[in-house]
Design a protein around this motif. Structure first.
Motif, PDB file in Angstrom:
ATOM      1  N   HIS A  65      69.169 114.374 -96.120  1.00  0.00           N
ATOM      2  CA  HIS A  65      69.570 115.569 -96.869  1.00  0.00           C
ATOM      3  C   HIS A  65      68.487 115.968 -97.862  1.00  0.00           C
ATOM      4  CE1 HIS A  65      73.400 117.026 -95.664  1.00  0.00           C
ATOM      5  NE2 HIS A  65      73.989 115.847 -95.739  1.00  0.00           N
ATOM      6  N   HIS A  66      67.925 114.956 -98.538  1.00  0.00           N
ATOM      7  CA  HIS A  66      66.898 115.225 -99.541  1.00  0.00           C
ATOM      8  C   HIS A  66      65.668 115.851 -98.887  1.00  0.00           C
ATOM      9  CE1 HIS A  66      64.798 114.786-103.288  1.00  0.00           C
ATOM     10  NE2 HIS A  66      63.803 114.170-102.672  1.00  0.00           N
ATOM     11  N   VAL A  67      65.226 115.253 -97.757  1.00  0.00           N
ATOM     12  CA  VAL A  67      64.052 115.775 -97.054  1.00  0.00           C
ATOM     13  C   VAL A  67      64.324 117.187 -96.533  1.00  0.00           C
ATOM     14  CG1 VAL A  67      62.642 115.485 -94.965  1.00  0.00           C
ATOM     15  CG2 VAL A  67      63.033 113.546 -96.479  1.00  0.00           C
ATOM     16  N   ALA A  68      65.525 117.395 -95.974  1.00  0.00           N
ATOM     17  CA  ALA A  68      65.868 118.730 -95.460  1.00  0.00           C
ATOM     18  C   ALA A  68      65.817 119.769 -96.572  1.00  0.00           C
ATOM     19  CB  ALA A  68      67.248 118.709 -94.821  1.00  0.00           C
TER      20      ALA A  68
ATOM     21  N   THR B 193      63.963 119.573 -99.443  1.00  0.00           N
ATOM     22  CA  THR B 193      62.705 119.714-100.183  1.00  0.00           C
ATOM     23  C   THR B 193      61.492 120.013 -99.311  1.00  0.00           C
ATOM     24  OG1 THR B 193      62.401 117.325-100.095  1.00  0.00           O
ATOM     25  CG2 THR B 193      63.445 118.205-102.065  1.00  0.00           C
TER      26      THR B 193
ATOM     27  N   ASP C 274      58.784 111.053 -99.802  1.00  0.00           N
ATOM     28  CA  ASP C 274      60.118 111.073 -99.204  1.00  0.00           C
ATOM     29  C   ASP C 274      60.040 110.953 -97.691  1.00  0.00           C
ATOM     30  OD1 ASP C 274      61.357 111.381-101.630  1.00  0.00           O
ATOM     31  OD2 ASP C 274      61.131 113.562-101.578  1.00  0.00           O
ATOM     32  N   ILE C 275      59.101 111.667 -97.096  1.00  0.00           N
ATOM     33  CA  ILE C 275      58.968 111.618 -95.641  1.00  0.00           C
ATOM     34  C   ILE C 275      58.581 110.208 -95.224  1.00  0.00           C
ATOM     35  CG2 ILE C 275      57.763 112.576 -93.639  1.00  0.00           C
ATOM     36  CD1 ILE C 275      57.408 115.142 -95.164  1.00  0.00           C
TER      37      ILE C 275
ATOM     38  N   LEU D 143      61.552 108.007 -95.361  1.00  0.00           N
ATOM     39  CA  LEU D 143      62.431 108.276 -94.220  1.00  0.00           C
ATOM     40  C   LEU D 143      61.895 107.601 -92.954  1.00  0.00           C
ATOM     41  CD1 LEU D 143      64.913 109.697 -93.086  1.00  0.00           C
ATOM     42  CD2 LEU D 143      63.576 111.797 -92.881  1.00  0.00           C
TER      43      LEU D 143
ATOM     44  N   LYS E 228      64.853 121.411 -88.405  1.00  0.00           N
ATOM     45  CA  LYS E 228      65.624 121.068 -89.593  1.00  0.00           C
ATOM     46  C   LYS E 228      67.079 121.494 -89.473  1.00  0.00           C
ATOM     47  CE  LYS E 228      63.338 121.860 -93.540  1.00  0.00           C
ATOM     48  NZ  LYS E 228      62.979 122.563 -94.791  1.00  0.00           N
TER      49      LYS E 228
ATOM     50  N   LEU F 159      68.023 117.783 -88.354  1.00  0.00           N
ATOM     51  CA  LEU F 159      67.974 116.972 -89.572  1.00  0.00           C
ATOM     52  C   LEU F 159      69.250 117.123 -90.390  1.00  0.00           C
ATOM     53  CD1 LEU F 159      66.334 115.049 -91.261  1.00  0.00           C
ATOM     54  CD2 LEU F 159      65.153 116.979 -92.284  1.00  0.00           C
ATOM     55  N   THR F 160      69.632 118.353 -90.714  1.00  0.00           N
ATOM     56  CA  THR F 160      70.813 118.574 -91.548  1.00  0.00           C
ATOM     57  C   THR F 160      72.101 118.150 -90.831  1.00  0.00           C
ATOM     58  OG1 THR F 160      69.616 120.396 -92.558  1.00  0.00           O
ATOM     59  CG2 THR F 160      71.966 120.271 -93.010  1.00  0.00           C
TER      60      THR F 160
ATOM     61  N   ALA G   9      72.324 114.341 -90.799  1.00  0.00           N
ATOM     62  CA  ALA G   9      72.655 113.792 -92.112  1.00  0.00           C
ATOM     63  C   ALA G   9      74.131 114.002 -92.420  1.00  0.00           C
ATOM     64  CB  ALA G   9      71.772 114.444 -93.176  1.00  0.00           C
TER      65      ALA G   9
ATOM     66  N   HIS H  65      76.926 110.971 -92.965  1.00  0.00           N
ATOM     67  CA  HIS H  65      77.794 110.862 -94.144  1.00  0.00           C
ATOM     68  C   HIS H  65      79.257 110.791 -93.733  1.00  0.00           C
ATOM     69  CE1 HIS H  65      75.546 110.748 -97.767  1.00  0.00           C
ATOM     70  NE2 HIS H  65      74.810 111.816 -97.473  1.00  0.00           N
TER      71      HIS H  65
END
Lengths: 197, 197
Positions: A48-51, A53, B6-7, B10, B36, B40-41, B44, B48
């Motif tokens: 979520h953070h990477v998506a 930022t 961050d990348i 990950l 993304k 990615l989203t 994530a 969760h």
């Protein structure tokens, strides 16, 4: 698979990642669920953070946390050299070797008539503009040694002809490579580019 | 790798999943960042959701969305047969073959003196209790054909001796298997268990 709809959906989505198939996706998801606090939740948070930022650098097309990537923002990298690569993965590979001190330009692919990929899709106009704006002295074409890669390199060379020094990566025998296992094309290229010992 | 902290974090975490190394984790992360919105989203979000909802079934140890898993909750599966497996992955493998209509008992491993895994760690007392409570007619020992798996099977057989019908999966030549490629142990087992043609 009676794993419940959500787990199945997660496995299906993981299986779409390169390098993972249905079987390894199942193993990965099972491992994540077993280590929920250590793996599943932190991984989801980080994604979520990477998506939220990560974005493309407005100058070179690298990915990073800001409008401009770390490499373009660093004054140390203003050497007047731009290394042109196809992909962010290629940029990372160059950075791992830690031998290049200049900046990059990530095309985002190669020219392809079949897939209707033209110069505009590849940030080539942006590269031409950078050569003018940034007082660039050398453009290093580090495109893959494939037909599409070399076609793209020739197109870029045409665009920049006479305006900047153009170089490309040397072709030859890879370090640790054995002649017996090399293809004919590599041996031909290595022989043609032979150097005084 | 100048991929931003961050990348990189990950990639490191993805590389800890089984079946992924540093190289394939980099490729997977790059692919996720490229897609993304599609990958990615949603991934994530799904992680969760799974982390919040998935838990171990209180009866059999399978993973599912509720206090009791779908299989234990289904009246159709109340056949009086319990299939004992080491792991949720083994349960999924059994379910994919869709040949077993009863319920499961997931041990969560095998007995191991070296790793100090005793019957309590393996839900064996719970299995003994289920045999009493659920009017079980048959316990199928579907443990892996390894030394630890077979040791555990013998221990469970001792516990349940005389109280229920005990069976185990047949051992022999796998479907599509060629004798030339089979190990001696499998051939021995297949010959000893030979059947009238």
């Amino acid at each position: 698979m009676s794993a419940g709809g959500d787990i199945e959906a997660l496995i299906d989505m993981m299986a779409r990642l390169p390098g993972l198939g249905p079987r390894s996706a199942r193993r990965a998801v099972l491992q994540m669920i077993r280590k929920k606090e250590l793996l599943l939740t932190p991984l989801a948070d980080l994604m979520h953070h990477v998506a939220a930022t990560v974005r493309e650098c407005a100058t070179c097309g690298n990915i990073g946390a800001g409008q401009i990537c770390d490499i373009c923002a660093s004054e140390k990298r203003a050497t007047g050299e731009i290394c042109v690569v196809e992909d962010v993965a290629d940029l990372w590979a160059m950075e791992r070797s830690a031998v290049f001190g200049g900046r990059y330009h990530v095309l985002g692919g190669t020219l392809s008539a079949l897939d209707a990929v033209g110069p505009e899709e590849l940030r080539i106009p942006k590269l031409v503009q950078r050569v003018t704006d940034e007082r660039v002295t050398e453009v290093i074409l580090a495109l893959n040694a494939t037909v599409d890669g070399q076609t793209t390199a020739h197109y870029i060379a045409d665009q920049l002809e006479g305006r900047v020094r153009l170089t490309s990566l040397a072709q030859g025998v890879p370090i640790g490579g054995e002649l017996d296992y090399l293809d004919d094309g590599t041996i031909t290229a290595a022989l043609r580019a032979r150097k005084a010992f």
